[in-house]
Each structure stands twice: as structure tokens, then as C-alpha cells.
Design a protein around this motif. Sequence first.
Motif, PDB file in Angstrom:
ATOM      1  N   ALA A  90       0.809  -1.214   0.000  1.00 20.64           N
ATOM      2  CA  ALA A  90       0.000   0.000   0.000  1.00 20.64           C
ATOM      3  C   ALA A  90       0.843   1.265   0.000  1.00 20.64           C
ATOM      4  O   ALA A  90       1.884   1.349   0.653  1.00 20.64           O
ATOM      5  CB  ALA A  90      -0.938  -0.004   1.199  1.00 20.64           C
ATOM      6  N   GLY A  91       0.346   2.271  -0.710  1.00 19.46           N
ATOM      7  CA  GLY A  91       0.967   3.580  -0.714  1.00 19.46           C
ATOM      8  C   GLY A  91       0.229   4.544   0.183  1.00 19.46           C
ATOM      9  O   GLY A  91      -0.738   4.185   0.866  1.00 19.46           O
ATOM     10  N   ILE A  92       0.689   5.792   0.196  1.00 23.02           N
ATOM     11  CA  ILE A  92       0.066   6.853   0.981  1.00 23.02           C
ATOM     12  C   ILE A  92      -0.514   7.878   0.010  1.00 23.02           C
ATOM     13  O   ILE A  92       0.196   8.461  -0.797  1.00 23.02           O
ATOM     14  CB  ILE A  92       1.082   7.502   1.932  1.00 23.02           C
ATOM     15  CG1 ILE A  92       1.530   6.487   2.989  1.00 23.02           C
ATOM     16  CG2 ILE A  92       0.489   8.742   2.586  1.00 23.02           C
ATOM     17  CD1 ILE A  92       2.504   7.030   4.009  1.00 23.02           C
ATOM     18  N   GLY A  93      -1.813   8.058   0.080  1.00 21.22           N
ATOM     19  CA  GLY A  93      -2.459   9.002  -0.814  1.00 21.22           C
ATOM     20  C   GLY A  93      -3.967   8.819  -0.802  1.00 21.22           C
ATOM     21  O   GLY A  93      -4.463   7.766  -0.407  1.00 21.22           O
ATOM     22  N   GLU A  94      -4.697   9.757  -1.059  1.00 22.65           N
ATOM     23  CA  GLU A  94      -4.302  10.984  -1.701  1.00 22.65           C
ATOM     24  C   GLU A  94      -4.103  12.059  -0.645  1.00 22.65           C
ATOM     25  O   GLU A  94      -4.978  12.285   0.181  1.00 22.65           O
ATOM     26  CB  GLU A  94      -5.399  11.366  -2.694  1.00 22.65           C
ATOM     27  CG  GLU A  94      -5.243  12.673  -3.406  1.00 22.65           C
ATOM     28  CD  GLU A  94      -6.401  12.910  -4.393  1.00 22.65           C
ATOM     29  OE1 GLU A  94      -6.391  13.964  -5.026  1.00 22.65           O
ATOM     30  OE2 GLU A  94      -7.309  12.061  -4.495  1.00 22.65           O
ATOM     31  N   VAL A  95      -2.977  12.712  -0.654  1.00 22.38           N
ATOM     32  CA  VAL A  95      -2.617  13.704   0.354  1.00 22.38           C
ATOM     33  C   VAL A  95      -2.160  14.976  -0.347  1.00 22.38           C
ATOM     34  O   VAL A  95      -1.981  14.992  -1.558  1.00 22.38           O
ATOM     35  CB  VAL A  95      -1.505  13.159   1.273  1.00 22.38           C
ATOM     36  CG1 VAL A  95      -1.939  11.853   1.938  1.00 22.38           C
ATOM     37  CG2 VAL A  95      -0.192  12.929   0.505  1.00 22.38           C
ATOM     38  N   GLY A  96      -1.961  16.056   0.417  1.00 27.34           N
ATOM     39  CA  GLY A  96      -1.429  17.251  -0.224  1.00 27.34           C
ATOM     40  C   GLY A  96      -1.975  18.546   0.336  1.00 27.34           C
ATOM     41  O   GLY A  96      -2.291  18.662   1.520  1.00 27.34           O
ATOM     42  N   ARG A 139       7.084   4.133   1.218  1.00 29.66           N
ATOM     43  CA  ARG A 139       5.887   3.911   0.421  1.00 29.66           C
ATOM     44  C   ARG A 139       5.711   5.067  -0.560  1.00 29.66           C
ATOM     45  O   ARG A 139       6.035   6.217  -0.255  1.00 29.66           O
ATOM     46  CB  ARG A 139       4.642   3.817   1.311  1.00 29.66           C
ATOM     47  CG  ARG A 139       4.720   2.754   2.415  1.00 29.66           C
ATOM     48  CD  ARG A 139       4.815   1.330   1.869  1.00 29.66           C
ATOM     49  NE  ARG A 139       4.906   0.364   2.954  1.00 29.66           N
ATOM     50  CZ  ARG A 139       3.861  -0.233   3.518  1.00 29.66           C
ATOM     51  NH1 ARG A 139       2.631   0.026   3.090  1.00 29.66           N
ATOM     52  NH2 ARG A 139       4.049  -1.087   4.501  1.00 29.66           N
ATOM     53  N   ALA A 140       5.187   4.760  -1.719  1.00 28.39           N
ATOM     54  CA  ALA A 140       4.890   5.798  -2.705  1.00 28.39           C
ATOM     55  C   ALA A 140       3.833   6.757  -2.156  1.00 28.39           C
ATOM     56  O   ALA A 140       2.922   6.344  -1.433  1.00 28.39           O
ATOM     57  CB  ALA A 140       4.395   5.169  -3.995  1.00 28.39           C
ATOM     58  N   VAL A 141       3.957   8.030  -2.504  1.00 26.09           N
ATOM     59  CA  VAL A 141       3.005   9.055  -2.078  1.00 26.09           C
ATOM     60  C   VAL A 141       2.315   9.643  -3.292  1.00 26.09           C
ATOM     61  O   VAL A 141       2.976  10.034  -4.259  1.00 26.09           O
ATOM     62  CB  VAL A 141       3.711  10.191  -1.312  1.00 26.09           C
ATOM     63  CG1 VAL A 141       2.689  11.203  -0.805  1.00 26.09           C
ATOM     64  CG2 VAL A 141       4.521   9.644  -0.156  1.00 26.09           C
ATOM     65  N   SER A 142       0.975   9.727  -3.257  1.00 26.10           N
ATOM     66  CA  SER A 142       0.189  10.344  -4.324  1.00 26.10           C
ATOM     67  C   SER A 142      -0.296  11.694  -3.839  1.00 26.10           C
ATOM     68  O   SER A 142      -1.068  11.773  -2.871  1.00 26.10           O
ATOM     69  CB  SER A 142      -0.988   9.450  -4.705  1.00 26.10           C
ATOM     70  OG  SER A 142      -0.534   8.243  -5.262  1.00 26.10           O
ATOM     71  N   ILE A 143       0.156  12.762  -4.501  1.00 26.29           N
ATOM     72  CA  ILE A 143      -0.036  14.129  -4.008  1.00 26.29           C
ATOM     73  C   ILE A 143      -1.022  14.913  -4.869  1.00 26.29           C
ATOM     74  O   ILE A 143      -0.910  14.957  -6.093  1.00 26.29           O
ATOM     75  CB  ILE A 143       1.314  14.866  -3.956  1.00 26.29           C
ATOM     76  CG1 ILE A 143       2.259  14.155  -2.975  1.00 26.29           C
ATOM     77  CG2 ILE A 143       1.124  16.319  -3.539  1.00 26.29           C
ATOM     78  CD1 ILE A 143       3.665  14.727  -2.955  1.00 26.29           C
ATOM     79  N   PRO A 162      10.108   9.582   0.633  1.00 26.89           N
ATOM     80  CA  PRO A 162      10.425   8.187   0.318  1.00 26.89           C
ATOM     81  C   PRO A 162      11.454   8.117  -0.799  1.00 26.89           C
ATOM     82  O   PRO A 162      11.384   8.868  -1.775  1.00 26.89           O
ATOM     83  CB  PRO A 162       9.078   7.593  -0.103  1.00 26.89           C
ATOM     84  CG  PRO A 162       8.258   8.770  -0.534  1.00 26.89           C
ATOM     85  CD  PRO A 162       8.704   9.912   0.321  1.00 26.89           C
ATOM     86  N   SER A 163      12.398   7.198  -0.673  1.00 27.93           N
ATOM     87  CA  SER A 163      13.466   7.097  -1.663  1.00 27.93           C
ATOM     88  C   SER A 163      12.937   6.690  -3.038  1.00 27.93           C
ATOM     89  O   SER A 163      13.559   6.988  -4.060  1.00 27.93           O
ATOM     90  CB  SER A 163      14.527   6.091  -1.195  1.00 27.93           C
ATOM     91  OG  SER A 163      13.960   4.808  -0.999  1.00 27.93           O
ATOM     92  N   ARG A 164      11.783   6.045  -3.080  1.00 29.33           N
ATOM     93  CA  ARG A 164      11.225   5.611  -4.366  1.00 29.33           C
ATOM     94  C   ARG A 164      10.596   6.761  -5.139  1.00 29.33           C
ATOM     95  O   ARG A 164      10.331   6.634  -6.323  1.00 29.33           O
ATOM     96  CB  ARG A 164      10.201   4.499  -4.158  1.00 29.33           C
ATOM     97  CG  ARG A 164       8.970   4.924  -3.388  1.00 29.33           C
ATOM     98  CD  ARG A 164       7.929   3.811  -3.332  1.00 29.33           C
ATOM     99  NE  ARG A 164       8.447   2.614  -2.704  1.00 29.33           N
ATOM    100  CZ  ARG A 164       8.233   1.382  -3.163  1.00 29.33           C
ATOM    101  NH1 ARG A 164       7.522   1.201  -4.272  1.00 29.33           N
ATOM    102  NH2 ARG A 164       8.704   0.343  -2.533  1.00 29.33           N
ATOM    103  N   GLY A 165      10.317   7.883  -4.483  1.00 27.31           N
ATOM    104  CA  GLY A 165       9.739   9.041  -5.138  1.00 27.31           C
ATOM    105  C   GLY A 165       8.297   9.284  -4.748  1.00 27.31           C
ATOM    106  O   GLY A 165       7.767   8.672  -3.817  1.00 27.31           O
ATOM    107  N   PHE A 166       7.667  10.194  -5.470  1.00 29.28           N
ATOM    108  CA  PHE A 166       6.283  10.579  -5.184  1.00 29.28           C
ATOM    109  C   PHE A 166       5.609  11.000  -6.484  1.00 29.28           C
ATOM    110  O   PHE A 166       6.271  11.364  -7.463  1.00 29.28           O
ATOM    111  CB  PHE A 166       6.224  11.722  -4.165  1.00 29.28           C
ATOM    112  CG  PHE A 166       7.016  12.942  -4.555  1.00 29.28           C
ATOM    113  CD1 PHE A 166       6.447  13.974  -5.292  1.00 29.28           C
ATOM    114  CD2 PHE A 166       8.352  13.061  -4.193  1.00 29.28           C
ATOM    115  CE1 PHE A 166       7.173  15.089  -5.667  1.00 29.28           C
ATOM    116  CE2 PHE A 166       9.103  14.182  -4.552  1.00 29.28           C
ATOM    117  CZ  PHE A 166       8.510  15.191  -5.292  1.00 29.28           C
TER     118      PHE A 166
END
Length: 280
Positions: A90-96, A139-143, A162-166
Motif C-alpha cells: 500500500a501507498g500513501i495518498g491521496e494527500v497534499g 511507500r509511494a506518495v500520491s499528491i 520516500p526514496s522511491r519518489g512521489f
Amino acid sequence: MPNLYDAHQHFHFDQLTPHRAAIAADLASIGLKTAVVNGTNEEEWPVVAGLANGYIWILPSYGVHPWDSGNRSTQWLTTLRQQLLADPRAGIGEVGLDRWIIDGVKPDDPRIAGMRVASIEEQGEVFATQLSLAAELNRAVSIHCVQAWGKLLEILKATSRPSRGFLLHGYAGPAGMLADFTALGAYYSFNIQLVEPKHAARLENFRQIPADRLLVETDAPTKAPVGKANRFPLPAAADGSEVNNPANVIAAYEALAQLRGLTTDALATQVEKNFTKLFL
């Protein structure tokens, strides 16, 4: 036909609920491999988790959206951590961040009925907390960002990432900020709405974004294609608004491929690499 990926959508929203079986069949017909389905508040997280258990193509993402920041519970962060630890995918999102919901929305807009709208400072605190959690768990972040690009860049620079990006979903920021966001690890998802004339500047950004940072999204059930691009039409919602079938992701792939001077297959091959690197 190469695999297709939808980097940002909301399969759990009520507008799509009556059509789930038909949508699943449509997605299979176009070769969709994975879609990131974003829960935007605490009430939605278990719904998304349940759908992810029932549909192999769903990659869940859980977060507190800026519109929901003012109504989060005192246990929100603990609950979010538990939700993420229960599913390593699971990723983290939708945030922002969203200034429009503060300054632009009309007081009688039904979307804010009963809502405590958080200030941009409070939104920023909630976002930074989730960004730090994403960095801790990688975890990937969706912004989501509306009218707050400077503040977003400030937080991204000042906070662990996160090192994998966003993902900056449906990027609507200035062209001049692309280099800064890309250097910090940004990916950018294209949706079919960007081909509308009023979004010409945003569309031009997607000519310039590095190929290894491109993704494709629907943001379904919103942002339905118009005319022939709406390959998989669905009945209008109860309020008369258009409903975007997630299978219309194929139209977004085709439009972005044309914009970049590529075949759809060539774009899909690149997007698969990018999606895998960020999300999988």
C-alpha cells in the motif's frame, strides 16, 4: 498489447459502485494490469482495503486528503500506520495541499456541507506528517495540489521523502517548477482532461516532463473524456454529472502518446517501467 496502468483513481466512490462488474470486464478488455485506488479519509480506508482483497488489479493507497484534514480523528495517524503495516504494497495518498477549498469554494457548495475546512498551515502539517511516514516506510506518495505549489515545494524540501519518489497527480503547476520537483523525486500523471483547450499550459508541461517520470491516470469517476474518446460510457450520476469509467485510461494513453510523438505501445512500455519503479 502491453500492460496498462492507472496511477490515480477512486474505484470505491459511490458513482462507480453500481457498475463495478461492468468496469472490471472493461478493464480486462483493455489489458489493465494495476490501478492505484486512493482512499482520502479514515472512513474510506477499510472500503479500499476490502476492494483490494477482491480485485487483483487494485493497488491500495491510504491518506488524509487536504479537504479532509480538518475532520480527521485524534487517532488518524495511528490508524493510518496500522493500515499501511497490514499491507506492504500500500501507498500513501491521496494527500497534499489545496488553497481553493479555503479561498475559492462558494459557501453553499454541497461538497463542503458539514466540513471544517483546514487552513493551509494545518493542511501542511498533516501533509508533512504523512510524507515523513512514507519516508519511514518507503511507500509511494500520491499528491494532490491546487493553488499551493510554492508551499508544496517548501514542504517537500524540508521534510523526509520516500526514496522511491512521489506522484504529483494530474500536474497543474508552473512549467518553471518542473525541474525542482523532478530533482526531488517527482513523477507526473497525465489525464485526459488535459487535452481540453483551457488546459493548454498544463498540456504543454507534458511535452517537457522527462520520459522516465511519466505516468497515466484517470482520476475516475471524475474527468470523463468527451466525444469519441469516451470509449466506455457510464450512466450519469444522480446529480446529473458525468461519470468516468476507469477503462477510459486507454484514451489518456493515446492522447499522451500523440502529444509525445510516440506509438501507444511505446508509451505503455515506458509507463510500465515508471509505474513499477514508483509503486511496485
